[in-house]
Design a protein around this motif. Structure first.
Motif, PDB file in Angstrom:
ATOM      1  N   PRO A 181       0.806  -1.228   0.000  1.00  0.00           N
ATOM      2  CA  PRO A 181       0.000   0.000   0.000  1.00  0.00           C
ATOM      3  C   PRO A 181       0.836   1.274   0.000  1.00  0.00           C
ATOM      4  CG  PRO A 181      -0.059  -1.075   2.156  1.00  0.00           C
ATOM      5  CD  PRO A 181       0.602  -2.030   1.215  1.00  0.00           C
ATOM      6  N   ALA A 182       2.134   1.165   0.298  1.00  0.00           N
ATOM      7  CA  ALA A 182       3.003   2.345   0.271  1.00  0.00           C
ATOM      8  C   ALA A 182       3.194   2.874  -1.147  1.00  0.00           C
ATOM      9  CB  ALA A 182       4.360   2.020   0.892  1.00  0.00           C
ATOM     10  N   GLY A 183       2.840   2.085  -2.136  1.00  0.00           N
ATOM     11  CA  GLY A 183       2.982   2.507  -3.524  1.00  0.00           C
ATOM     12  C   GLY A 183       1.791   3.291  -4.038  1.00  0.00           C
ATOM     13  N   LEU A 184       1.039   3.921  -3.122  1.00  0.00           N
ATOM     14  CA  LEU A 184      -0.156   4.665  -3.495  1.00  0.00           C
ATOM     15  C   LEU A 184      -0.156   6.025  -2.813  1.00  0.00           C
ATOM     16  CD1 LEU A 184      -3.043   4.730  -4.803  1.00  0.00           C
ATOM     17  CD2 LEU A 184      -3.869   3.702  -2.672  1.00  0.00           C
ATOM     18  N   ILE A 185      -0.365   7.076  -3.598  1.00  0.00           N
ATOM     19  CA  ILE A 185      -0.520   8.428  -3.057  1.00  0.00           C
ATOM     20  C   ILE A 185      -1.936   8.901  -3.336  1.00  0.00           C
ATOM     21  CG2 ILE A 185       0.114  10.854  -3.361  1.00  0.00           C
ATOM     22  CD1 ILE A 185       2.968   9.998  -3.850  1.00  0.00           C
ATOM     23  N   HIS A 186      -2.642   9.297  -2.276  1.00  0.00           N
ATOM     24  CA  HIS A 186      -3.977   9.879  -2.414  1.00  0.00           C
ATOM     25  C   HIS A 186      -3.822  11.394  -2.452  1.00  0.00           C
ATOM     26  CE1 HIS A 186      -7.017   6.713  -2.065  1.00  0.00           C
ATOM     27  NE2 HIS A 186      -6.165   6.068  -1.296  1.00  0.00           N
ATOM     28  N   MET A 187      -3.748  11.963  -3.633  1.00  0.00           N
ATOM     29  CA  MET A 187      -3.522  13.396  -3.727  1.00  0.00           C
ATOM     30  C   MET A 187      -4.764  14.212  -3.352  1.00  0.00           C
ATOM     31  SD  MET A 187      -3.305  14.037  -7.873  1.00  0.00           S
ATOM     32  CE  MET A 187      -3.301  15.835  -7.718  1.00  0.00           C
ATOM     33  N   HIS A 188      -5.934  13.577  -3.376  1.00  0.00           N
ATOM     34  CA  HIS A 188      -7.167  14.284  -3.039  1.00  0.00           C
ATOM     35  C   HIS A 188      -7.805  13.768  -1.757  1.00  0.00           C
ATOM     36  CE1 HIS A 188      -7.877  15.783  -7.445  1.00  0.00           C
ATOM     37  NE2 HIS A 188      -6.939  16.455  -6.814  1.00  0.00           N
TER      38      HIS A 188
END
Length: 239
Positions: A107-114
């Motif tokens: 899950p560290a390979g995910l950025i929630h920009m919003h």
């Protein structure tokens, strides 16, 4: 952070087949409700009950939704290429996390920009926490300061998206940039392709139809996300 070789931007289009709907297409969310009424800090200050009810409805829909083949394909790619693939999502629905858990992706390979529906945010002190479930109302209190100014941890129009330094660092160093299910109409995400291409990355758009920024990409493929995304992932894994 580790600089990934592949950076993938996802938008509402990747979740449309999971029942989440899009925003700017014909029949999209912003044709049904005015964004000025539900998706700005001013709207929350003016009518918090309406805003919280709107996001409560969307949160319930997201909790009931399941990832589709496109989400699972990206999670499969991340699991097969650990540390090489970064997903930057504009979506707040949590479907990438569900797919990652099923496929064993980090899950560290995910950025929630919003931001995320799954979190609460205090409009008073800025505290952010995992929402425990149930309705978010004007009576909900911040666990840190006690203020009854709780709102969804969702970036509204006029607010700065999250983790932009990390996003631009990844765009500047990646080899491939892929945009999936986005309109190409909202900045800063709409400018990601120019950032990546200017830094030397190969760029690809996977979308139901050409976006407003389709001409910036080296290649574009159009069709249902559940079909064209798994096909692309298969190509990458076979290469």
């Amino acid at each position: 952070m580790t600089i990934p070789r592949i950076v993938i931007l996802t938008g509402a289009g990747i979740s449309a087949e999971s029942g989440m709907g899009t925003f700017r297409d014909a029949g999209g969310l912003w044709t049904q409700v005015r964004l000025e009424d539900v998706a700005t800090p001013e709207a929350f200050a003016r009518d918090p009950v309406m805003v919280l009810d709107f996001y409560d409805m969307r949160r319930q829909r997201a909790e009931a939704a399941e990832p589709n083949a496109a989400h699972y394909a990206l999670a499969r790619l991340q699991a097969a290429r650990p540390g090489e693939v970064l997903i930057i999502t504009q979506n707040v629905d949590g479907l990438h996390e569900k797919a990652a858990q099923a496929e064993g992706a980090d899950p560290a390979g995910l950025i929630h920009m919003h931001g995320e529906f799954a979190n609460g945010l205090c409009a008073g002190c800025g505290h952010r926490w995992k929402w425990p479930g149930g309705r978010m109302t004007v009576e909900s209190a911040c666990p840190a300061c006690g203020a009854r100014r709780v709102r969804p941890d969702v970036v509204w129009f006029g607010e700065m998206p999250y983790r932009m330094d990390e996003c631009f660092a990844a765009l500047a160093a990646c080899e491939t940039f892929v945009s999936i299910g986005t309109s190409g109409a909202v900045y800063p995400a709409a400018g990601f392709v120019a950032e990546a291409r200017g830094a030397g990355a190969r760029t690809l758009e996977l979308n139901l139809e050409p976006s407003e920024g389709a001409h910036y990409f080296h290649e574009a493929r159009n069709g249902l996300a559940s079909q064209i995304v798994p096909a692309w992932v298969d190509e990458v894994l076979a290469g």
